[in-house]
Design a protein around this motif. Sequence first.
Motif, mmCIF file in Angstrom:
data_model
loop_
_atom_site.group_PDB
_atom_site.id
_atom_site.type_symbol
_atom_site.label_atom_id
_atom_site.label_comp_id
_atom_site.label_asym_id
_atom_site.label_seq_id
_atom_site.Cartn_x
_atom_site.Cartn_y
_atom_site.Cartn_z
ATOM 1 N N ALA A 1 0.846 -1.185 0.000
ATOM 2 C CA ALA A 1 0.000 0.000 0.000
ATOM 3 C C ALA A 1 0.881 1.234 0.000
ATOM 4 O O ALA A 1 0.575 2.245 -0.609
ATOM 5 C CB ALA A 1 -0.905 0.006 1.217
ATOM 6 N N ASP A 2 1.984 1.129 0.691
ATOM 7 C CA ASP A 2 2.962 2.203 0.734
ATOM 8 C C ASP A 2 4.319 1.518 0.653
ATOM 9 O O ASP A 2 4.410 0.306 0.676
ATOM 10 C CB ASP A 2 2.789 2.998 2.036
ATOM 11 N N ALA A 3 5.355 2.292 0.528
ATOM 12 C CA ALA A 3 6.660 1.689 0.263
ATOM 13 C C ALA A 3 7.015 0.604 1.275
ATOM 14 O O ALA A 3 7.656 -0.369 0.925
ATOM 15 C CB ALA A 3 7.725 2.765 0.257
ATOM 16 N N ASP A 4 6.610 0.753 2.503
ATOM 17 C CA ASP A 4 7.103 -0.152 3.529
ATOM 18 C C ASP A 4 6.018 -0.980 4.186
ATOM 19 O O ASP A 4 6.265 -1.622 5.187
ATOM 20 C CB ASP A 4 7.858 0.644 4.590
ATOM 21 N N THR A 5 4.813 -0.981 3.642
ATOM 22 C CA THR A 5 3.732 -1.691 4.290
ATOM 23 C C THR A 5 3.382 -2.946 3.514
ATOM 24 O O THR A 5 2.988 -2.876 2.357
ATOM 25 C CB THR A 5 2.479 -0.796 4.387
ATOM 26 N N CYS A 6 3.539 -4.043 4.168
ATOM 27 C CA CYS A 6 3.254 -5.319 3.541
ATOM 28 C C CYS A 6 1.920 -5.831 4.083
ATOM 29 O O CYS A 6 1.659 -5.729 5.274
ATOM 30 C CB CYS A 6 4.381 -6.273 3.900
ATOM 31 N N VAL A 7 1.075 -6.351 3.204
ATOM 32 C CA VAL A 7 -0.217 -6.898 3.635
ATOM 33 C C VAL A 7 -0.365 -8.299 3.059
ATOM 34 O O VAL A 7 -0.928 -8.502 1.993
ATOM 35 C CB VAL A 7 -1.393 -5.998 3.196
ATOM 36 N N SER A 8 0.152 -9.271 3.758
ATOM 37 C CA SER A 8 0.078 -10.657 3.299
ATOM 38 C C SER A 8 -1.296 -11.227 3.588
ATOM 39 O O SER A 8 -2.031 -10.703 4.429
ATOM 40 C CB SER A 8 1.134 -11.492 4.034
ATOM 41 N N PRO A 9 -1.650 -12.326 2.926
ATOM 42 C CA PRO A 9 -2.904 -13.004 3.272
ATOM 43 C C PRO A 9 -2.877 -13.471 4.732
ATOM 44 O O PRO A 9 -1.807 -13.714 5.304
ATOM 45 C CB PRO A 9 -2.920 -14.214 2.321
ATOM 46 N N ALA A 10 -4.070 -13.627 5.301
ATOM 47 C CA ALA A 10 -4.160 -14.114 6.679
ATOM 48 C C ALA A 10 -3.669 -15.554 6.760
ATOM 49 O O ALA A 10 -3.897 -16.350 5.848
ATOM 50 C CB ALA A 10 -5.606 -14.022 7.161
ATOM 51 N N ASP B 1 5.455 -8.965 7.041
ATOM 52 C CA ASP B 1 4.468 -9.020 8.122
ATOM 53 C C ASP B 1 4.194 -10.460 8.558
ATOM 54 O O ASP B 1 3.334 -10.702 9.394
ATOM 55 C CB ASP B 1 3.161 -8.323 7.700
ATOM 56 N N LYS B 2 4.937 -11.406 7.965
ATOM 57 C CA LYS B 2 4.846 -12.792 8.424
ATOM 58 C C LYS B 2 6.179 -13.176 9.052
ATOM 59 O O LYS B 2 7.244 -12.923 8.472
ATOM 60 C CB LYS B 2 4.528 -13.733 7.258
ATOM 61 N N PHE B 3 6.096 -13.800 10.235
ATOM 62 C CA PHE B 3 7.299 -14.151 10.985
ATOM 63 C C PHE B 3 7.516 -15.651 10.893
ATOM 64 O O PHE B 3 6.678 -16.436 11.326
ATOM 65 C CB PHE B 3 7.151 -13.698 12.432
ATOM 66 N N LEU B 4 8.652 -16.023 10.306
ATOM 67 C CA LEU B 4 8.973 -17.431 10.128
ATOM 68 C C LEU B 4 10.091 -17.827 11.091
ATOM 69 O O LEU B 4 11.014 -17.037 11.351
ATOM 70 C CB LEU B 4 9.435 -17.713 8.699
ATOM 71 N N ILE C 1 7.881 -16.989 22.307
ATOM 72 C CA ILE C 1 9.004 -16.107 22.018
ATOM 73 C C ILE C 1 8.387 -14.910 21.303
ATOM 74 O O ILE C 1 7.791 -15.063 20.223
ATOM 75 C CB ILE C 1 10.063 -16.792 21.132
ATOM 76 N N GLU C 2 8.513 -13.763 21.925
ATOM 77 C CA GLU C 2 7.810 -12.571 21.446
ATOM 78 C C GLU C 2 8.805 -11.462 21.113
ATOM 79 O O GLU C 2 9.651 -11.110 21.943
ATOM 80 C CB GLU C 2 6.839 -12.077 22.529
ATOM 81 N N ASN C 3 8.685 -10.941 19.886
ATOM 82 C CA ASN C 3 9.481 -9.772 19.497
ATOM 83 C C ASN C 3 8.724 -8.520 19.919
ATOM 84 O O ASN C 3 7.680 -8.209 19.361
ATOM 85 C CB ASN C 3 9.704 -9.769 17.986
ATOM 86 N N ARG C 4 9.285 -7.794 20.883
ATOM 87 C CA ARG C 4 8.569 -6.613 21.376
ATOM 88 C C ARG C 4 9.182 -5.316 20.870
ATOM 89 O O ARG C 4 8.734 -4.227 21.233
ATOM 90 C CB ARG C 4 8.516 -6.648 22.915
ATOM 91 N N LEU C 5 10.193 -5.424 20.022
ATOM 92 C CA LEU C 5 10.771 -4.220 19.429
ATOM 93 C C LEU C 5 9.845 -3.717 18.329
ATOM 94 O O LEU C 5 9.268 -4.506 17.582
ATOM 95 C CB LEU C 5 12.143 -4.552 18.848
ATOM 96 N N LYS C 6 9.709 -2.401 18.229
ATOM 97 C CA LYS C 6 8.832 -1.837 17.214
ATOM 98 C C LYS C 6 9.678 -1.328 16.061
ATOM 99 O O LYS C 6 10.657 -0.611 16.251
ATOM 100 C CB LYS C 6 7.999 -0.700 17.813
ATOM 101 N N GLN C 7 9.301 -1.722 14.864
ATOM 102 C CA GLN C 7 10.024 -1.274 13.670
ATOM 103 C C GLN C 7 9.021 -1.109 12.540
ATOM 104 O O GLN C 7 8.268 -2.031 12.233
ATOM 105 C CB GLN C 7 11.106 -2.284 13.277
ATOM 106 N N ASP C 8 9.027 0.045 11.916
ATOM 107 C CA ASP C 8 8.022 0.343 10.890
ATOM 108 C C ASP C 8 8.599 0.460 9.488
ATOM 109 O O ASP C 8 7.864 0.484 8.504
ATOM 110 C CB ASP C 8 7.294 1.655 11.226
#
Length: 571
Positions: free
Chosen positions: A20-29, A287-290, A378-385
């Motif tokens: 939608a914008d340069a850095d926004t990924c919208v993968s399927p659910a 936006d998907k974490f593997l 295991i949770e990534n709590r760092l925010k990065q946009d």
Amino acid sequence: MTAGGYLVAKDGLSSRAAYADADTCVSPATRTFIELLPTPRDGTMPIQTPVVLSPAPTAAPNTASGEGRTKTHQAFTTFPPQKFYGVTQKAGSVSVSPDLPLQTLWGFAVGTPTQNNSITSPGPLYVAHYGEPILVRNFNQLPPANQNGGFGLPSVTTHLHNGHTPSESDGNPCDFFEINRFYDQHYPNVLAGVLSDHQPTGDINEAMSTLWYHDHRVDFTAQNVYKGLAGFYLLFNQFDTGDESTGFHLPSFPQFDIPMMFADKCFDPRTGLLFFDLFNLDGILGDKFLVNGKIQPVLHVSPRRYRFRWLDSGPSRFYQLFLTDLNNLNAHNKFWQISSDGNLLPKPIQVESVRLSVAERADVIIDFAPFAGKTLYIENRLKQDDGRGPIDHVIRPAGQGDRVLQIIVDGPQMADGSQDPATIPKFYDLPVTNVAPRVSRTFVFQNSGGGWQINGQFFDCNNIRFTVQENSVEQWTLINDGGGWEHPIHIHFEEFQTLSINGRPPAASPLVQTGRKDVLRLEADASAVLFFRFRDFMGKYPMHCHNTVHEDHAMMLRWDIAPVGDTRRTP
Ligand SMILES: [Cu+2]
């Protein structure tokens, strides 16, 4: 823009369509915590096994038989290989989630092309031992570039990050080889100092544990690694044995010792296929974490201690990983960090979280005994946009970060022969740093109108920016030119010790920055002073940003090791 939040493909810009914008990924659910984490203990992360190679490997490149190597092995007779492996890079169909179509990834298959094994991503695990040199014959059987599915270059060079490896086997970005050729890589598995100041065995304080391998093709590393070309390489020795009844008594491999490769990826919302934004030069966020190639998998453990080997494989994201219990969000669950990058720390450090930038590793020991019957994350709590770096230092509340791995403590009670890290007094000493450097050099990491430079220059395979004198000590100052960008700076071949960050000694808490490392997390506006000792082998090596998008555009330089070095201070 459609309701789904992505741009409809425009002429010539279809590769941007998922954004939608340069850095926004919208993968399927995708559903979470459905599939098991692939591990070496159950064979879902295969372990490499030796083969007989034909034709037999030779010190000189076997050009007539199709070898792409151009330089003779410099230590082939000094450290003759005792085991031989084949590995084949090719395309294959891989499931990353039951809710997405099969993906055509590029990966490493165990064995030679005639063995015709399927790829996995991560690739097969190498279990190596100090004192046992090996040779890996790497075959390129990738499809031609016009069948690459939109990204990836079928021209490769596999770097063993951060092996003490002779240059011609290092997987230098410029030593790439083409389809239908092979490349023999000789890994001596020796401790630094072995041919210089710690003959004949090397310096035990240089021992490494968790390495990884990945494609390093100049200009195409981000695409090729994103497409799947990466795996783990573990090194054991008489102290870090893989057997909890011996040595340092660390949890036994593979039952209680599990490598975990973190990667974030984007999938096209229309097709569900892996998507790489060729136009993004800042850094790519998914936006998907593997973990080990599966989107948000689940791991079952017994109530005892485990060793996890955490790796951020990029392409651009920073993580700060916590152990979260959703039913007890204020718990501050502690665990033990025992290594930074390839190296065990002088002793275990108790932490609540671990921060990793791209290519950084941390081995941790988590005791699940107090959590019997519980479900943890295991949770990534760092925010990065965006690709710029994390938002320093916004740590999201427990439970509101990215849950990358679910851990269910429902395994049977099992004897725990590992040692409580609280009672481990020492692993190794740090090599001494009170030695005057032969030369001090300074490197400024800069944004240059969409590209990325070091000291005002882009990477060039043939430009030797400076020459280190063999078996000498150097001091390097890395300076971030600012703008809020953060760069994980990786130096091949030798670990460094961080002498200072912003004029202060590196902290041990709350984030561990002490010890020996091969990636320096050069945070916004920071500068760092590093101590190096270059020994044993000669040839060319790179220093580069490991935000692989920055690396490809072209924040990297070549330096060489030779009998006579130079004294360029700002090369
Ligand atoms: Cu960078």
